[in-house]
Design a protein around this motif. Structure first.
Motif, short mmCIF file in Angstrom:
data_model
loop_
_atom_site.label_atom_id
_atom_site.label_comp_id
_atom_site.label_asym_id
_atom_site.label_seq_id
_atom_site.Cartn_x
_atom_site.Cartn_y
_atom_site.Cartn_z
N GLN A 45 4.07 1.26 2.34
CA GLN A 45 3.95 0.19 3.90
C GLN A 45 5.05 -0.78 2.86
OE1 GLN A 45 1.38 -2.91 2.49
NE2 GLN A 45 0.86 -3.79 4.24
N THR A 46 5.37 -1.40 3.87
CA THR A 46 6.81 -2.43 3.25
C THR A 46 6.22 -4.11 3.77
OG1 THR A 46 8.32 -2.38 4.73
CG2 THR A 46 8.68 -0.82 2.50
N PHE A 47 6.97 -4.91 2.94
CA PHE A 47 7.22 -6.39 3.95
C PHE A 47 8.41 -6.84 3.35
CE2 PHE A 47 2.99 -6.39 1.64
CZ PHE A 47 2.35 -7.21 2.43
N ARG A 48 9.19 -7.27 4.43
CA ARG A 48 10.34 -8.29 5.48
C ARG A 48 10.31 -9.46 5.06
NH1 ARG A 48 12.92 -8.45 10.68
NH2 ARG A 48 11.32 -10.56 10.88
N ASP A 100 7.81 -12.15 6.50
CA ASP A 100 7.35 -13.05 8.25
C ASP A 100 6.96 -11.71 8.71
OD1 ASP A 100 9.62 -11.59 7.85
OD2 ASP A 100 10.99 -12.71 9.17
N ARG A 101 7.20 -10.70 8.02
CA ARG A 101 6.72 -9.10 8.93
C ARG A 101 6.11 -7.98 7.48
NH1 ARG A 101 7.56 -12.43 12.22
NH2 ARG A 101 8.40 -12.32 14.54
N VAL A 102 5.31 -7.25 8.02
CA VAL A 102 5.06 -6.32 7.73
C VAL A 102 5.03 -4.81 8.18
CG1 VAL A 102 2.88 -6.29 8.40
CG2 VAL A 102 3.13 -5.50 6.45
N ASN A 103 5.37 -4.15 7.60
CA ASN A 103 5.82 -2.56 7.81
C ASN A 103 4.38 -1.82 7.08
OD1 ASN A 103 6.44 -0.33 9.10
ND2 ASN A 103 8.86 -1.25 9.29
N LEU A 104 3.77 -1.66 8.59
CA LEU A 104 2.42 -0.73 7.89
C LEU A 104 2.99 0.61 7.33
CD1 LEU A 104 -0.32 -1.69 10.37
CD2 LEU A 104 0.70 -2.14 8.31
N ARG A 105 1.77 1.49 7.04
CA ARG A 105 2.75 2.76 6.29
C ARG A 105 2.38 3.80 7.32
NH1 ARG A 105 -3.40 3.29 3.90
NH2 ARG A 105 -5.10 3.44 5.49
N ASN A 106 2.28 4.20 8.19
CA ASN A 106 2.58 5.07 9.35
C ASN A 106 2.20 4.41 10.90
OD1 ASN A 106 -0.08 3.40 10.59
ND2 ASN A 106 -1.00 4.72 11.30
N SER A 107 3.40 3.79 10.35
CA SER A 107 4.68 2.99 11.58
C SER A 107 6.02 2.18 11.20
CB SER A 107 4.12 0.95 11.53
OG SER A 107 4.97 0.16 12.46
N SER A 108 6.84 2.36 11.79
CA SER A 108 8.59 1.70 11.85
C SER A 108 8.71 0.43 12.52
CB SER A 108 9.06 2.82 13.08
OG SER A 108 9.01 3.84 13.42
N ASN A 155 0.90 -1.41 -0.52
CA ASN A 155 -0.25 0.03 -0.27
C ASN A 155 0.92 1.65 -0.18
OD1 ASN A 155 -1.76 1.74 1.14
ND2 ASN A 155 -2.80 0.90 1.57
N ASP A 156 0.58 2.07 -1.22
CA ASP A 156 1.50 3.77 -1.33
C ASP A 156 0.25 4.66 -1.70
OD1 ASP A 156 3.45 5.19 -0.97
OD2 ASP A 156 4.05 4.61 -2.93
N SER A 157 -0.31 4.42 -0.26
CA SER A 157 -1.37 5.67 -0.54
C SER A 157 -1.54 7.19 0.23
CB SER A 157 -3.21 4.93 -0.43
OG SER A 157 -3.07 4.28 0.71
N ARG A 158 -0.10 6.76 1.41
CA ARG A 158 -0.67 7.73 2.15
C ARG A 158 1.16 8.69 2.35
NH1 ARG A 158 -5.07 6.15 2.66
NH2 ARG A 158 -6.71 5.98 4.32
N LEU A 159 1.01 8.90 3.39
CA LEU A 159 2.46 9.75 3.82
C LEU A 159 3.50 8.90 3.01
CD1 LEU A 159 4.01 12.38 4.17
CD2 LEU A 159 4.67 11.57 6.33
#
Length: 425
Positions: free
Chosen positions: A159-162, A182-190, A152-156
């Motif tokens: 989002q990425t996956f690992r 095995d992991r996901v990094n949400l668009r408003n998270s670090s 998802n790239d609809s915000r600032l």
């Protein structure tokens, strides 16, 4: 030397990247360095969502933020096995927010001050690459654009996956994908987090003992039968939650002076994998006719089974009726879409584009309500990209949407996005 633990996430990540490059540099050759490229994207994002239903707990979500996206892609070392390294640095800065207006998805929540957004947040991602012929293995931070996992790239910030992702194109007409996230990094998270299944709206998904997962295994292939016809099959399993099979077909028909007709067909079957009740079949079709500056699209989507469409929470659903607010993927939902695009280059204004569409969904199953769920959404995008001069490439987009439903939120929404990409080398 400064203690890396005292640096903010963004500089600390850049330091890690620099350290990785330094360790690799003895093995780096001309192609690794000379074929490398870097760019800095600036993204200024204003988001306003008004909730129109009487019982809304929050009257609106409204925030303004500035994003910085630094991307580096190396070349490959020479030899049978080419080695490379990509790096991503992300930084989001709060420009305006308030405890009564949070929840836009632009900013990270402040853990030390609940209800508030952090002043800034950032992260660093590194991806190691190994290439043999036309087959590439990537390990680390990934941006999948697959039917079973669509970042998802609809915000600032995106989002990425690992994980690990093997891509092969040894034959010009055949592409293969195989891997595990095995992991996901949400668009408003670090933070890299375990993956969950999206269960909003009227999905009616009930989970068993597995509430989240640390393994999304996938495999797929796409085959181009002829320049105008491509089909694909993809499989994924979110361990302990669901299994999914996805079939796609894309066709482009050149009508010469009469224009062009494109067909996009998608069918997915999702079943439980370890105690959930996931049971869904999703069919979607989008037909688009283009002639000159005009493009007219007509879409249809139908859900069947005990639940709505299943996909990784935070990612995008690969559905033809996924739009600005909704995806129309609820249990038993039927929906259609009418879309129109216009390119103002035909009127002497290159870079100016318009998109407008209307979607309507019904037949949504609402257990215990005794009524049929219905919803609709209307979207308009107006964008302009500067074509020349010192500001060439500066893009401005206004996105407006209205959504109404008898089982979800009533929303009026506006997004204003300014973006500029600056090549560094």
């Amino acid at each position: 030397m400064r203690d890396l633990r005292r640096l903010s996430p963004f500089p600390r990540g850049l330091s890690h990247c620099a350290l990785g490059l330094a360790l690799l540099s003895p093995f780096a050759q001309a192609d690794f360095l000379d074929d490398g490229k870097a760019r800095l994207e600036l993204r200024n994002f204003y988001f306003n969502r008004d909730f129109r239903q009487d019982e809304a707990r929050q009257s609106k979500a409204e925030e303004w933020a500035q994003g910085f996206l630094l991307r580096y892609e190396s070349g490959y070392t020479e030899g049978l096995f080419g080695v490379g390294l990509d790096a991503l640095g992300l930084l989001g800065v709060k420009l305006d927010s308030s405890p009564d207006r949070t929840g836009t998805g632009l900013l990270k929540a402040d853990r030390e001050a609940p209800g508030r957004a952090q002043d800034e947040y950032g992260e660093m991602g590194v991806t190691a690459k190994l290439r043999v012929s036309d087959t590439t293995l990537k390990l680390g931070t990934l941006f999948p654009a697959l039917p079973i996992a669509l970042a998802n790239d609809s915000r600032l910030l995106p989002q990425t996956f690992r994980g690990a992702w093997l891509q092969s194109a040894e034959r010009e007409d055949l592409s293969l994908n195989l891997g595990r996230f095995d992991r996901v990094n949400l668009r408003n998270s670090s933070d890299n987090e375990r993956m969950q299944v999206f269960n909003g709206g009227a999905r009616n998904i009930v989970l068993g003992r597995h509430k989240d997962s640390d393994a999304l295994d996938f495999a797929g292939l796409d085959y181009r039968w002829m320049p105008a016809l491509t089909t694909g099959y993809h499989y994924a399993e979110l361990d302990g939650i669901y299994r999914q099979h996805y079939l796609t077909l894309g066709h482009a028909l050149d009508l010469r002076q009469a224009g062009a007709l494109t067909t996009d067909l998608r069918w997915a079957s999702s079943r439980d994998a370890g105690g959930s009740n996931v049971d869904n079949r999703a069919f979607g079709a989008m037909f688009s006719y283009r002639r000159g500056a005009h493009r007219l699209g007509l879409g249809y989507q139908h859900m069947s089974g005990d639940t709505g469409f299943a996909y990784v929470s935070g990612a995008d659903a690969y559905l033809v009726n996924l739009v600005q607010i909704n995806d129309f993927g609820n249990a038993d939902e039927r929906s259609w879409q009418l879309r129109y695009d216009f390119d103002f280059a035909a009127l002497g204004v290159p870079g100016l584009t318009l998109m407008t569409r209307y979607l309507s969904g019904d037949n949504v199953r609402l257990p215990g309500h005794g009524v049929e769920g219905k919803e609709w959404e209307r979207d308009t995008d107006l964008g302009y990209t500067v074509q020349s001069g010192s500001l060439k490439g500066l893009a401005v987009k206004w996105r407006n949407a209205t959504s109404r439903s008898n089982f979800g939120s009533d929303i009026d929404e506006n997004r204003l996005i300014l973006s500029y990409s600056l090549p560094l080398f």
